[in-house]
Scaffold this motif. Sequence first.
Motif, short mmCIF file in Angstrom:
data_model
loop_
_atom_site.label_atom_id
_atom_site.label_comp_id
_atom_site.label_asym_id
_atom_site.label_seq_id
_atom_site.Cartn_x
_atom_site.Cartn_y
_atom_site.Cartn_z
N ILE A 1 -0.98 11.43 6.97
CA ILE A 1 -0.24 10.16 6.92
C ILE A 1 1.25 10.44 6.70
O ILE A 1 2.11 9.88 7.39
CB ILE A 1 -0.79 9.24 5.83
CG1 ILE A 1 -2.24 8.84 6.12
CG2 ILE A 1 0.10 8.00 5.65
CD1 ILE A 1 -2.43 8.05 7.40
N SER A 2 1.56 11.34 5.79
CA SER A 2 2.95 11.69 5.51
C SER A 2 3.63 12.27 6.74
O SER A 2 4.77 11.92 7.06
CB SER A 2 3.01 12.69 4.35
OG SER A 2 4.34 13.08 4.12
N TRP B 1 0.84 -1.19 0.00
CA TRP B 1 0.00 0.00 0.00
C TRP B 1 0.88 1.25 0.00
O TRP B 1 1.75 1.39 0.85
CB TRP B 1 -0.85 0.07 1.26
CG TRP B 1 -2.01 -0.86 1.34
CD1 TRP B 1 -2.40 -1.78 0.42
CD2 TRP B 1 -2.90 -0.99 2.45
NE1 TRP B 1 -3.51 -2.46 0.88
CE2 TRP B 1 -3.83 -2.00 2.12
CE3 TRP B 1 -3.01 -0.35 3.67
CZ2 TRP B 1 -4.85 -2.36 2.98
CZ3 TRP B 1 -4.02 -0.73 4.53
CH2 TRP B 1 -4.94 -1.72 4.18
N PRO B 2 0.60 2.18 -0.88
CA PRO B 2 1.25 3.50 -0.78
C PRO B 2 0.53 4.33 0.29
O PRO B 2 -0.53 3.94 0.80
CB PRO B 2 1.05 4.09 -2.17
CG PRO B 2 -0.19 3.44 -2.69
CD PRO B 2 -0.23 2.06 -2.08
N GLN B 3 1.10 5.45 0.62
CA GLN B 3 0.50 6.30 1.66
C GLN B 3 -0.92 6.73 1.31
O GLN B 3 -1.77 6.83 2.20
CB GLN B 3 1.37 7.53 1.90
CG GLN B 3 2.64 7.21 2.64
CD GLN B 3 3.46 8.44 2.98
OE1 GLN B 3 2.99 9.57 2.86
NE2 GLN B 3 4.68 8.22 3.40
N ASN B 4 -1.19 6.95 0.02
CA ASN B 4 -2.55 7.41 -0.33
C ASN B 4 -3.59 6.32 -0.07
O ASN B 4 -4.75 6.63 0.21
CB ASN B 4 -2.62 7.94 -1.76
CG ASN B 4 -2.38 6.89 -2.81
OD1 ASN B 4 -1.81 5.83 -2.55
ND2 ASN B 4 -2.80 7.18 -4.02
N GLU B 5 -3.20 5.06 -0.12
CA GLU B 5 -4.15 3.98 0.19
C GLU B 5 -4.43 3.94 1.70
O GLU B 5 -5.58 3.74 2.11
CB GLU B 5 -3.59 2.63 -0.27
CG GLU B 5 -4.52 1.47 -0.03
CD GLU B 5 -5.83 1.53 -0.82
OE1 GLU B 5 -6.77 0.80 -0.46
OE2 GLU B 5 -5.92 2.30 -1.81
N THR C 1 -6.10 12.55 5.78
CA THR C 1 -5.53 13.13 4.56
C THR C 1 -4.16 12.50 4.30
O THR C 1 -3.51 12.00 5.22
CB THR C 1 -5.36 14.65 4.69
OG1 THR C 1 -4.39 14.92 5.70
CG2 THR C 1 -6.68 15.34 5.01
N GLU C 2 -3.74 12.57 3.04
CA GLU C 2 -2.41 12.09 2.70
C GLU C 2 -1.35 12.89 3.45
O GLU C 2 -0.32 12.33 3.85
CB GLU C 2 -2.17 12.19 1.19
CG GLU C 2 -2.96 11.17 0.40
CD GLU C 2 -2.67 11.25 -1.08
OE1 GLU C 2 -1.47 11.22 -1.46
OE2 GLU C 2 -3.63 11.33 -1.87
N ALA D 1 -4.30 6.53 3.61
CA ALA D 1 -5.13 7.71 3.82
C ALA D 1 -6.58 7.41 3.46
O ALA D 1 -7.51 7.72 4.22
CB ALA D 1 -4.61 8.89 3.01
N ARG D 2 -6.79 6.79 2.32
CA ARG D 2 -8.15 6.48 1.88
C ARG D 2 -8.86 5.56 2.87
O ARG D 2 -10.00 5.80 3.27
CB ARG D 2 -8.12 5.81 0.50
CG ARG D 2 -9.50 5.54 -0.10
CD ARG D 2 -9.41 4.80 -1.41
NE ARG D 2 -9.04 3.41 -1.24
CZ ARG D 2 -9.88 2.44 -0.84
NH1 ARG D 2 -11.12 2.73 -0.53
NH2 ARG D 2 -9.46 1.20 -0.74
N ARG D 3 -8.18 4.52 3.31
CA ARG D 3 -8.79 3.55 4.21
C ARG D 3 -8.96 4.07 5.63
O ARG D 3 -9.82 3.59 6.36
CB ARG D 3 -7.96 2.27 4.23
CG ARG D 3 -8.04 1.49 2.94
CD ARG D 3 -7.09 0.30 2.97
NE ARG D 3 -7.13 -0.45 1.74
CZ ARG D 3 -7.84 -1.57 1.57
NH1 ARG D 3 -8.57 -2.06 2.55
NH2 ARG D 3 -7.81 -2.20 0.40
#
Length: 67
Positions: free
Chosen positions: A33-34, A17-21, A29-30, A23-25
Amino acid sequence: MKSIRLFMKREMKIRDWPQNEVARRSGLTEATISQIMNGREPGRIVALLGICKAFRVTPNTLLGFKD
């Protein structure tokens, strides 16, 4: 919290999973998470609960405690 960052890195690698995944789950926000991943955000309770939701784990697991 280093243990949260290590947990997230390990789980993201396992799940590919990348960070945007995450964030979505998690409903975060991205940027949040970052910031957590880079140690700039200590992780507010709402963020920690969102991360638990994304990875389907308890707060104890996320924080490195045994359930």
